[in-house]
Motif scaffolding. Structure first.
Motif, PDB file in Angstrom:
ATOM      1  N   PHE A   1      44.253  46.757  44.312  1.00 33.87           N
ATOM      2  CA  PHE A   1      44.803  45.575  44.970  1.00 33.87           C
ATOM      3  C   PHE A   1      45.875  45.020  44.038  1.00 33.87           C
ATOM      4  CE2 PHE A   1      43.565  41.242  47.037  1.00 33.87           C
ATOM      5  CZ  PHE A   1      44.568  41.408  47.979  1.00 33.87           C
ATOM      6  N   LEU A   2      47.137  45.027  44.510  1.00 32.54           N
ATOM      7  CA  LEU A   2      48.284  44.793  43.642  1.00 32.54           C
ATOM      8  C   LEU A   2      49.154  43.635  44.140  1.00 32.54           C
ATOM      9  CD1 LEU A   2      49.282  48.556  43.281  1.00 32.54           C
ATOM     10  CD2 LEU A   2      48.005  47.187  41.616  1.00 32.54           C
ATOM     11  N   PRO A   3      49.989  43.066  43.270  1.00 31.87           N
ATOM     12  CA  PRO A   3      50.889  41.985  43.699  1.00 31.87           C
ATOM     13  C   PRO A   3      51.754  42.398  44.887  1.00 31.87           C
ATOM     14  CG  PRO A   3      50.865  42.159  41.316  1.00 31.87           C
ATOM     15  CD  PRO A   3      50.085  43.333  41.825  1.00 31.87           C
ATOM     16  N   GLY A   4      51.924  41.460  45.818  1.00 31.08           N
ATOM     17  CA  GLY A   4      52.687  41.746  47.034  1.00 31.08           C
ATOM     18  C   GLY A   4      51.823  42.262  48.157  1.00 31.08           C
ATOM     19  N   GLU A   5      50.521  42.422  47.914  1.00 26.16           N
ATOM     20  CA  GLU A   5      49.596  42.911  48.945  1.00 26.16           C
ATOM     21  C   GLU A   5      48.616  41.808  49.334  1.00 26.16           C
ATOM     22  OE1 GLU A   5      49.487  47.595  47.501  1.00 26.16           O
ATOM     23  OE2 GLU A   5      47.702  46.338  47.250  1.00 26.16           O
ATOM     24  N   SER A   6      48.107  41.905  50.561  1.00 28.94           N
ATOM     25  CA  SER A   6      47.117  40.953  51.049  1.00 28.94           C
ATOM     26  C   SER A   6      45.967  41.692  51.720  1.00 28.94           C
ATOM     27  CB  SER A   6      47.753  39.964  52.032  1.00 28.94           C
ATOM     28  OG  SER A   6      48.648  39.096  51.377  1.00 28.94           O
ATOM     29  N   LEU A   7      44.898  40.958  51.921  1.00 28.07           N
ATOM     30  CA  LEU A   7      43.674  41.524  52.492  1.00 28.07           C
ATOM     31  C   LEU A   7      43.014  40.456  53.346  1.00 28.07           C
ATOM     32  CD1 LEU A   7      41.482  43.839  52.421  1.00 28.07           C
ATOM     33  CD2 LEU A   7      40.534  42.667  50.418  1.00 28.07           C
ATOM     34  N   ILE A   8      42.648  40.816  54.581  1.00 27.99           N
ATOM     35  CA  ILE A   8      41.930  39.901  55.460  1.00 27.99           C
ATOM     36  C   ILE A   8      40.435  40.219  55.373  1.00 27.99           C
ATOM     37  CG2 ILE A   8      41.635  39.060  57.825  1.00 27.99           C
ATOM     38  CD1 ILE A   8      44.360  38.464  56.670  1.00 27.99           C
ATOM     39  N   LEU A   9      39.643  39.192  55.122  1.00 26.07           N
ATOM     40  CA  LEU A   9      38.193  39.386  54.970  1.00 26.07           C
ATOM     41  C   LEU A   9      37.438  38.444  55.910  1.00 26.07           C
ATOM     42  CD1 LEU A   9      38.274  39.403  51.104  1.00 26.07           C
ATOM     43  CD2 LEU A   9      37.525  41.345  52.482  1.00 26.07           C
ATOM     44  N   PRO A  10      36.340  38.918  56.509  1.00 30.70           N
ATOM     45  CA  PRO A  10      35.536  38.048  57.372  1.00 30.70           C
ATOM     46  C   PRO A  10      34.680  37.100  56.529  1.00 30.70           C
ATOM     47  CG  PRO A  10      34.486  40.183  57.169  1.00 30.70           C
ATOM     48  CD  PRO A  10      35.789  40.272  56.418  1.00 30.70           C
ATOM     49  N   SER A  11      34.146  36.078  57.163  1.00 26.46           N
ATOM     50  CA  SER A  11      33.219  35.202  56.453  1.00 26.46           C
ATOM     51  C   SER A  11      31.992  36.010  56.028  1.00 26.46           C
ATOM     52  CB  SER A  11      32.794  34.033  57.345  1.00 26.46           C
ATOM     53  OG  SER A  11      32.188  34.518  58.524  1.00 26.46           O
ATOM     54  N   LYS A  12      31.443  35.644  54.889  1.00 26.15           N
ATOM     55  CA  LYS A  12      30.216  36.265  54.328  1.00 26.15           C
ATOM     56  C   LYS A  12      30.427  37.675  53.793  1.00 26.15           C
ATOM     57  CE  LYS A  12      27.915  32.627  55.781  1.00 26.15           C
ATOM     58  NZ  LYS A  12      27.509  31.571  54.829  1.00 26.15           N
ATOM     59  N   GLU A  13      31.658  38.184  53.826  1.00 28.86           N
ATOM     60  CA  GLU A  13      31.912  39.522  53.277  1.00 28.86           C
ATOM     61  C   GLU A  13      31.733  39.492  51.759  1.00 28.86           C
ATOM     62  OE1 GLU A  13      33.352  43.642  53.371  1.00 28.86           O
ATOM     63  OE2 GLU A  13      32.553  42.268  54.881  1.00 28.86           O
ATOM     64  N   ILE A  14      30.943  40.417  51.243  1.00 35.81           N
ATOM     65  CA  ILE A  14      30.722  40.485  49.800  1.00 35.81           C
ATOM     66  C   ILE A  14      31.734  41.440  49.182  1.00 35.81           C
ATOM     67  CG2 ILE A  14      29.121  41.133  47.969  1.00 35.81           C
ATOM     68  CD1 ILE A  14      26.836  40.347  49.829  1.00 35.81           C
ATOM     69  N   MET A  15      32.476  40.933  48.214  1.00 40.03           N
ATOM     70  CA  MET A  15      33.442  41.747  47.478  1.00 40.03           C
ATOM     71  C   MET A  15      32.887  42.041  46.093  1.00 40.03           C
ATOM     72  SD  MET A  15      36.912  39.596  48.282  1.00 40.03           S
ATOM     73  CE  MET A  15      36.098  38.013  48.558  1.00 40.03           C
ATOM     74  N   CYS A  16      33.066  43.266  45.664  1.00 41.24           N
ATOM     75  CA  CYS A  16      32.752  43.645  44.288  1.00 41.24           C
ATOM     76  C   CYS A  16      34.086  44.012  43.637  1.00 41.24           C
ATOM     77  CB  CYS A  16      31.766  44.806  44.255  1.00 41.24           C
ATOM     78  SG  CYS A  16      31.345  45.332  42.578  1.00 41.24           S
ATOM     79  N   ILE A  17      34.431  43.361  42.528  1.00 41.20           N
ATOM     80  CA  ILE A  17      35.786  43.455  41.984  1.00 41.20           C
ATOM     81  C   ILE A  17      35.755  43.873  40.516  1.00 41.20           C
ATOM     82  CG2 ILE A  17      37.975  42.238  41.707  1.00 41.20           C
ATOM     83  CD1 ILE A  17      36.882  40.124  43.675  1.00 41.20           C
ATOM     84  N   ASP A  18      36.643  44.818  40.173  1.00 41.17           N
ATOM     85  CA  ASP A  18      36.868  45.203  38.778  1.00 41.17           C
ATOM     86  C   ASP A  18      38.244  44.707  38.343  1.00 41.17           C
ATOM     87  OD1 ASP A  18      34.465  46.599  38.944  1.00 41.17           O
ATOM     88  OD2 ASP A  18      35.461  48.516  39.364  1.00 41.17           O
ATOM     89  N   PHE A  19      38.351  44.373  37.061  1.00 39.05           N
ATOM     90  CA  PHE A  19      39.620  43.921  36.475  1.00 39.05           C
ATOM     91  C   PHE A  19      39.932  44.813  35.270  1.00 39.05           C
ATOM     92  CE2 PHE A  19      37.516  40.400  38.522  1.00 39.05           C
ATOM     93  CZ  PHE A  19      38.520  39.745  39.207  1.00 39.05           C
ATOM     94  N   PRO A  20      40.500  46.004  35.505  1.00 41.10           N
ATOM     95  CA  PRO A  20      40.658  46.975  34.418  1.00 41.10           C
ATOM     96  C   PRO A  20      41.762  46.643  33.420  1.00 41.10           C
ATOM     97  CG  PRO A  20      41.650  47.814  36.429  1.00 41.10           C
ATOM     98  CD  PRO A  20      40.950  46.537  36.801  1.00 41.10           C
ATOM     99  N   GLU A  21      42.693  45.766  33.787  1.00 40.44           N
ATOM    100  CA  GLU A  21      43.850  45.529  32.920  1.00 40.44           C
ATOM    101  C   GLU A  21      44.016  44.070  32.516  1.00 40.44           C
ATOM    102  OE1 GLU A  21      47.187  47.040  35.078  1.00 40.44           O
ATOM    103  OE2 GLU A  21      46.446  49.100  35.112  1.00 40.44           O
ATOM    104  N   ALA A  22      43.119  43.180  32.948  1.00 40.10           N
ATOM    105  CA  ALA A  22      43.292  41.754  32.692  1.00 40.10           C
ATOM    106  C   ALA A  22      43.183  41.439  31.200  1.00 40.10           C
ATOM    107  CB  ALA A  22      42.235  40.959  33.458  1.00 40.10           C
ATOM    108  N   LYS A  23      44.098  40.585  30.724  1.00 37.85           N
ATOM    109  CA  LYS A  23      44.045  40.112  29.340  1.00 37.85           C
ATOM    110  C   LYS A  23      44.779  38.779  29.256  1.00 37.85           C
ATOM    111  CE  LYS A  23      47.874  43.255  28.207  1.00 37.85           C
ATOM    112  NZ  LYS A  23      48.295  44.374  27.330  1.00 37.85           N
ATOM    113  N   ALA A  24      44.638  38.101  28.141  1.00 37.67           N
ATOM    114  CA  ALA A  24      45.192  36.758  28.006  1.00 37.67           C
ATOM    115  C   ALA A  24      46.701  36.739  28.217  1.00 37.67           C
ATOM    116  CB  ALA A  24      44.834  36.190  26.643  1.00 37.67           C
ATOM    117  N   SER A  25      47.385  37.779  27.729  1.00 35.91           N
ATOM    118  CA  SER A  25      48.845  37.824  27.861  1.00 35.91           C
ATOM    119  C   SER A  25      49.303  38.307  29.227  1.00 35.91           C
ATOM    120  CB  SER A  25      49.436  38.732  26.778  1.00 35.91           C
ATOM    121  OG  SER A  25      48.934  40.051  26.917  1.00 35.91           O
TER     122      SER A  25
END
Length: 305
Positions: free
Chosen positions: A71-95
């Motif tokens: 899931f990248l910048p410039g993209e969107s996702l439509i989700l129903p109510s109560k949908e459970i998302m499991c998310i990884d952040f492989p590149e996130a850092k303070a900078s």
């Protein structure tokens, strides 16, 4: 998309993983999530339908009954109510934090807009507008980008009428998302629906005859409609004009043909149905930000390495 100075001045960074800042109005709540360190299997769920849109960084999304995807910048996702998302952040850092907008929209607002669309924008096949395909993952077009940027500003603005402003923007947002979803259905499932849908038949006809001259007159006759009515219905359902749709299909074909370094630009634009090289160049550059010749040269260069 850019977050406003008001957001950064007022938000509190209380956690490094999915720090949440929320703004609530009558028909929607805007949540901005920030993650400043790598993390895995973070669970998230909303009580209302949600438009999630990436602002910066990268997520890996794991949804029920779907393969994992970036899931990248410039993209969107439509989700129903109560949908459970499991998310990884492989590149996130303070900078380079990962930031995501999540717009939770009330179901009453969505139903209200569906009623308006069914009354003022009836579909060609007689079916009613209904809730979009959930877990619909797509790239924002310029219209959606501008609406989301405006909403980011409005939610954080200190203005006495911002509820009214946001409500108007939400109406346009819902219409554009439904039209984007309809485009996806017609372009990806044409062969399945063209026997039962006049518009599906027209989309199929365009794709099968993309190399030939295609006019509104020809297409409206195929649909057994007047030119003005055909144009209006096509744009209402798909959110773009017939000419824009035809050009999009021709550019997709051109991109494929330009992978072959032996093809000349003249061969490509003629096989795609463009009447002149200058018009082909203009449309291609508008869609891809480079000329056809530059695009082909870049492809050749990448294949060498």
């Amino acid at each position: 998309m850019q977050l406003s100075n008001a957001y950064f001045n007022n938000r509190r960074l209380e956690t490094l993983v999915e720090n949440q800042t929320t703004y609530t109005l009558n028909n929607a709540a805007m949540h901005v999530f920030e993650t400043h360190q790598q993390a895995e299997q973070i669970m998230l769920q909303f009580d209302q339908p949600v438009l999630a849109s990436m602002l910066s960084g990268k997520k890996i999304m794991h949804l029920r009954d779907h393969e994992s995807f970036n899931f990248l910048p410039g993209e969107s996702l439509i989700l129903p109510s109560k949908e459970i998302m499991c998310i990884d952040f492989p590149e996130a850092k303070a900078s380079n934090p990962t930031r995501c907008l999540a717009m939770a929209i009330s179901e009453d607002k969505i139903k209200q807009m569906l009623q308006v669309m069914n009354e003022t924008m009836p579909k060609l096949d007689g079916k009613e507008w209904a809730l979009m395909d959930y877990n619909f993952h797509f790239t924002n077009d310029i219209g959606l980008y501008q609406i989301l940027q405006r909403l980011l500003f409005l939610f954080t603005e200190n203005h006495p009428s911002k509820d009214l402003f946001v409500d108007n923007m939400l109406s346009e947002l819902i219409v554009r998302i439904l039209q984007s979803n309809e485009r996806k259905i017609y372009t990806e499932k044409t062969l399945e629906i063209n026997n039962s849908s006049r518009l599906g038949y027209i989309v199929s006809f365009i794709r099968e005859n993309i190399y030939q001259p295609l006019s509104i007159e020809t297409l409206s006759k195929k649909a057994h409609m007047s030119e003005s009515h055909f144009y209006r219905v096509f744009k209402n359902e798909l959110g773009i004009s017939p000419v824009e749709f035809i050009n999009n299909e021709r550019i997709k074909l051109a991109v494929s043909l330009l992978q072959d370094p032996k093809r000349t630009i003249k061969e490509v634009f003629m096989e795609c149905g463009f009447e002149s090289r200058s018009y082909f160049n203009r449309v291609f550059k508008r869609k891809k930000n480079v000329s056809p010749g530059e695009y082909q040269a870049n492809v050749v260069r990448e294949k060498r390495y």
